[in-house]
Every structure is written in structure tokens, then in C-alpha cells.
Scaffold this motif. Structure first.
Motif, PDB file in Angstrom:
ATOM      1  N   ALA A 184       0.846  -1.193   0.000  1.00 15.56           N
ATOM      2  CA  ALA A 184       0.000   0.000   0.000  1.00 15.56           C
ATOM      3  C   ALA A 184       0.879   1.239   0.000  1.00 15.56           C
ATOM      4  O   ALA A 184       1.984   1.221   0.545  1.00 15.56           O
ATOM      5  N   PRO A 185       0.420   2.314  -0.622  1.00 15.77           N
ATOM      6  CA  PRO A 185       1.215   3.544  -0.592  1.00 15.77           C
ATOM      7  C   PRO A 185       1.357   4.025   0.849  1.00 15.77           C
ATOM      8  O   PRO A 185       0.471   3.801   1.670  1.00 15.77           O
ATOM      9  N   PRO A 186       2.468   4.674   1.155  1.00 15.46           N
ATOM     10  CA  PRO A 186       2.650   5.144   2.527  1.00 15.46           C
ATOM     11  C   PRO A 186       1.623   6.194   2.881  1.00 15.46           C
ATOM     12  O   PRO A 186       1.169   6.946   2.043  1.00 15.46           O
ATOM     13  N   ARG A 187       1.248   6.215   4.122  1.00 13.97           N
ATOM     14  CA  ARG A 187       0.327   7.247   4.587  1.00 13.97           C
ATOM     15  C   ARG A 187       1.111   8.216   5.442  1.00 13.97           C
ATOM     16  O   ARG A 187       2.199   7.903   5.902  1.00 13.97           O
ATOM     17  N   ASP A 188       0.566   9.378   5.630  1.00 15.56           N
ATOM     18  CA  ASP A 188       1.266  10.402   6.406  1.00 15.56           C
ATOM     19  C   ASP A 188       1.271   9.976   7.871  1.00 15.56           C
ATOM     20  O   ASP A 188       0.232   9.885   8.501  1.00 15.56           O
ATOM     21  N   VAL A 189       2.445   9.712   8.377  1.00 22.24           N
ATOM     22  CA  VAL A 189       2.582   9.286   9.766  1.00 22.24           C
ATOM     23  C   VAL A 189       3.439  10.274  10.549  1.00 22.24           C
ATOM     24  O   VAL A 189       4.141   9.904  11.472  1.00 22.24           O
ATOM     25  N   SER A 190       3.376  11.541  10.166  1.00 22.71           N
ATOM     26  CA  SER A 190       4.198  12.567  10.798  1.00 22.71           C
ATOM     27  C   SER A 190       3.791  12.763  12.252  1.00 22.71           C
ATOM     28  O   SER A 190       2.616  12.817  12.581  1.00 22.71           O
ATOM     29  N   ASP A 191       4.789  12.903  13.092  1.00 24.64           N
ATOM     30  CA  ASP A 191       4.590  13.204  14.503  1.00 24.64           C
ATOM     31  C   ASP A 191       4.363  14.708  14.626  1.00 24.64           C
ATOM     32  O   ASP A 191       5.215  15.497  14.216  1.00 24.64           O
ATOM     33  N   PRO A 192       3.217  15.130  15.170  1.00 25.72           N
ATOM     34  CA  PRO A 192       2.954  16.565  15.285  1.00 25.72           C
ATOM     35  C   PRO A 192       4.057  17.308  16.040  1.00 25.72           C
ATOM     36  O   PRO A 192       4.387  18.446  15.708  1.00 25.72           O
ATOM     37  N   GLY A 193       4.646  16.674  17.043  1.00 27.84           N
ATOM     38  CA  GLY A 193       5.733  17.312  17.774  1.00 27.84           C
ATOM     39  C   GLY A 193       6.949  17.519  16.883  1.00 27.84           C
ATOM     40  O   GLY A 193       7.632  18.554  16.976  1.00 27.84           O
ATOM     41  N   GLU A 194       7.215  16.545  16.013  1.00 24.23           N
ATOM     42  CA  GLU A 194       8.345  16.681  15.095  1.00 24.23           C
ATOM     43  C   GLU A 194       8.090  17.796  14.089  1.00 24.23           C
ATOM     44  O   GLU A 194       9.004  18.541  13.725  1.00 24.23           O
ATOM     45  N   VAL A 195       6.846  17.928  13.649  1.00 26.67           N
ATOM     46  CA  VAL A 195       6.497  18.988  12.696  1.00 26.67           C
ATOM     47  C   VAL A 195       6.699  20.359  13.338  1.00 26.67           C
ATOM     48  O   VAL A 195       7.299  21.253  12.730  1.00 26.67           O
ATOM     49  N   GLU A 196       6.251  20.513  14.568  1.00 26.11           N
ATOM     50  CA  GLU A 196       6.438  21.790  15.274  1.00 26.11           C
ATOM     51  C   GLU A 196       7.923  22.082  15.483  1.00 26.11           C
ATOM     52  O   GLU A 196       8.382  23.209  15.312  1.00 26.11           O
ATOM     53  N   ALA A 197       8.697  21.042  15.839  1.00 25.06           N
ATOM     54  CA  ALA A 197      10.142  21.223  16.041  1.00 25.06           C
ATOM     55  C   ALA A 197      10.821  21.587  14.722  1.00 25.06           C
ATOM     56  O   ALA A 197      11.745  22.411  14.694  1.00 25.06           O
ATOM     57  N   LEU A 198      10.358  21.000  13.628  1.00 21.86           N
ATOM     58  CA  LEU A 198      10.909  21.310  12.309  1.00 21.86           C
ATOM     59  C   LEU A 198      10.656  22.776  11.951  1.00 21.86           C
ATOM     60  O   LEU A 198      11.560  23.483  11.493  1.00 21.86           O
ATOM     61  N   ILE A 199       9.453  23.235  12.173  1.00 24.53           N
ATOM     62  CA  ILE A 199       9.123  24.632  11.874  1.00 24.53           C
ATOM     63  C   ILE A 199       9.969  25.567  12.737  1.00 24.53           C
ATOM     64  O   ILE A 199      10.528  26.552  12.243  1.00 24.53           O
ATOM     65  N   ALA A 200      10.098  25.235  14.001  1.00 29.65           N
ATOM     66  CA  ALA A 200      10.916  26.063  14.905  1.00 29.65           C
ATOM     67  C   ALA A 200      12.375  26.072  14.450  1.00 29.65           C
ATOM     68  O   ALA A 200      13.026  27.129  14.458  1.00 29.65           O
ATOM     69  N   ALA A 201      12.889  24.924  14.043  1.00 32.31           N
ATOM     70  CA  ALA A 201      14.275  24.850  13.565  1.00 32.31           C
ATOM     71  C   ALA A 201      14.453  25.667  12.295  1.00 32.31           C
ATOM     72  O   ALA A 201      15.463  26.360  12.127  1.00 32.31           O
ATOM     73  N   ALA A 202      13.472  25.616  11.403  1.00 32.38           N
ATOM     74  CA  ALA A 202      13.559  26.374  10.156  1.00 32.38           C
ATOM     75  C   ALA A 202      13.534  27.883  10.421  1.00 32.38           C
ATOM     76  O   ALA A 202      14.212  28.647   9.736  1.00 32.38           O
ATOM     77  N   GLU A 203      12.775  28.283  11.419  1.00 32.00           N
ATOM     78  CA  GLU A 203      12.718  29.714  11.765  1.00 32.00           C
ATOM     79  C   GLU A 203      14.083  30.222  12.232  1.00 32.00           C
ATOM     80  O   GLU A 203      14.401  31.388  12.034  1.00 32.00           O
ATOM     81  N   GLN A 204      14.881  29.350  12.824  1.00 28.43           N
ATOM     82  CA  GLN A 204      16.199  29.737  13.333  1.00 28.43           C
ATOM     83  C   GLN A 204      17.326  29.468  12.340  1.00 28.43           C
ATOM     84  O   GLN A 204      18.445  29.919  12.535  1.00 28.43           O
ATOM     85  N   HIS A 205      17.030  28.742  11.293  1.00 26.44           N
ATOM     86  CA  HIS A 205      18.047  28.341  10.312  1.00 26.44           C
ATOM     87  C   HIS A 205      18.343  29.504   9.358  1.00 26.44           C
ATOM     88  O   HIS A 205      17.442  30.280   9.022  1.00 26.44           O
ATOM     89  N   PRO A 206      19.595  29.622   8.889  1.00 25.48           N
ATOM     90  CA  PRO A 206      19.939  30.704   7.951  1.00 25.48           C
ATOM     91  C   PRO A 206      19.098  30.716   6.673  1.00 25.48           C
ATOM     92  O   PRO A 206      18.824  31.774   6.122  1.00 25.48           O
ATOM     93  N   LEU A 207      18.654  29.549   6.224  1.00 32.00           N
ATOM     94  CA  LEU A 207      17.834  29.498   5.005  1.00 32.00           C
ATOM     95  C   LEU A 207      16.363  29.783   5.298  1.00 32.00           C
ATOM     96  O   LEU A 207      15.587  30.064   4.384  1.00 32.00           O
ATOM     97  N   GLY A 208      15.969  29.681   6.545  1.00 31.58           N
ATOM     98  CA  GLY A 208      14.653  30.098   6.993  1.00 31.58           C
ATOM     99  C   GLY A 208      13.474  29.282   6.504  1.00 31.58           C
ATOM    100  O   GLY A 208      13.618  28.200   5.927  1.00 31.58           O
ATOM    101  N   LEU A 209      12.303  29.845   6.764  1.00 32.31           N
ATOM    102  CA  LEU A 209      11.052  29.181   6.391  1.00 32.31           C
ATOM    103  C   LEU A 209      10.887  29.070   4.881  1.00 32.31           C
ATOM    104  O   LEU A 209      10.227  28.159   4.390  1.00 32.31           O
ATOM    105  N   GLU A 210      11.489  29.995   4.155  1.00 32.67           N
ATOM    106  CA  GLU A 210      11.402  29.942   2.690  1.00 32.67           C
ATOM    107  C   GLU A 210      11.976  28.625   2.170  1.00 32.67           C
ATOM    108  O   GLU A 210      11.421  27.993   1.282  1.00 32.67           O
ATOM    109  N   PHE A 211      13.102  28.206   2.756  1.00 29.80           N
ATOM    110  CA  PHE A 211      13.721  26.934   2.374  1.00 29.80           C
ATOM    111  C   PHE A 211      12.820  25.766   2.751  1.00 29.80           C
ATOM    112  O   PHE A 211      12.619  24.847   1.962  1.00 29.80           O
ATOM    113  N   LEU A 212      12.243  25.811   3.926  1.00 27.05           N
ATOM    114  CA  LEU A 212      11.325  24.751   4.353  1.00 27.05           C
ATOM    115  C   LEU A 212      10.137  24.657   3.401  1.00 27.05           C
ATOM    116  O   LEU A 212       9.733  23.567   3.002  1.00 27.05           O
TER     117      LEU A 212
END
Length: 113
Positions: A54-82
Motif C-alpha cells: 500500500a502507498p505510505p500514509r502520512d505518519v508525521s509526529d505533530p511534535g516533530e512537525v512543530e520542532a521542524l518549523i521552529a528549527a527552520a525559523e532559526q536556520h539561515p535558510l529560513g522558512l522559505e527553504f522549508l
């Protein structure tokens, strides 16, 4: 019998000898044949769902998604890169699964950036 066109293509792309190319293609054919489940009875076709995973389903951890967004906000490439960077490059940069990148993008497009 191996398709001579495939042998020629493999020799051209890899530089292996013709006999090695034939052996490789035979081995790959055997591997492929052993991985495809056989249908019950002559001429019967197994349902597609039984033949392929079966095709994979979205199994993203909401905490990981929030941490990813927070990391992107602090990263030199920023949210635009994300939001717009190559999916694999973003996942590798932030060491997360591509599903998490997709989930973060969906979440960010739902709010002002």
C-alpha cells in the motif's frame, strides 16, 4: 533469453562485459520473479493490492512537525527553504522524514508566514 537491447544498454552504461551484463540481467529477472506473488490457479491474476504494498500514509509526529518549523525559523535558510526547497534537501538538512516536511508545509500554508 535476455533481451539483447537491455544487454547493450547495460554494457554501454556500466562498462561491464557482455557476459557479465547478461548474468546480471538474468539474476535481476530471477529476483523480480521471486518477489511478485503468484496468483492462485492458472491464468488467475492476483488483485493489485495483493501484489504491491500500500502507498505510505502520512505518519508525521505533530511534535516533530512543530520542532521542524521552529528549527527552520532559526536556520539561515529560513522558512522559505522549508516551504520551497527541494523536499529531499530539506529533509536531509533538518534530519527529518519527508512526510514531516510535507506536513510542515501544509501547516505553514494554512497560516501567515
Amino acid at each position: 533469453m535476455v533481451d539483447p537491447t537491455l544487454v547493450d544498454e547495460l554494457v554501454l552504461r556500466t562498462g561491464v562485459s557482455r557476459s557479465d551484463a547478461e548474468a546480471i540481467l538474468v539474476a535481476l529477472g530471477q529476483i523480480a520473479a521471486s518477489r511478485i506473488p503468484r496468483a492462485a490457479g492458472p491464468g488467475a491474476a492476483a488483485p493489485l493490492a495483493d501484489r504491491w504494498p500500500a502507498p505510505p500514509r502520512d505518519v508525521s509526529d505533530p511534535g516533530e512537525v512543530e520542532a521542524l518549523i521552529a528549527a527552520a525559523e532559526q536556520h539561515p535558510l529560513g522558512l522559505e527553504f522549508l516551504l520551497h526547497g527541494d523536499l529531499s534537501a530539506v529533509a536531509i538538512t533538518f534530519q527529518v522524514h519527508a512526510f514531516s516536511v510535507d506536513a510542515a508545509r501544509r501547516q505553514l500554508t494554512g497560516r501567515a508566514v
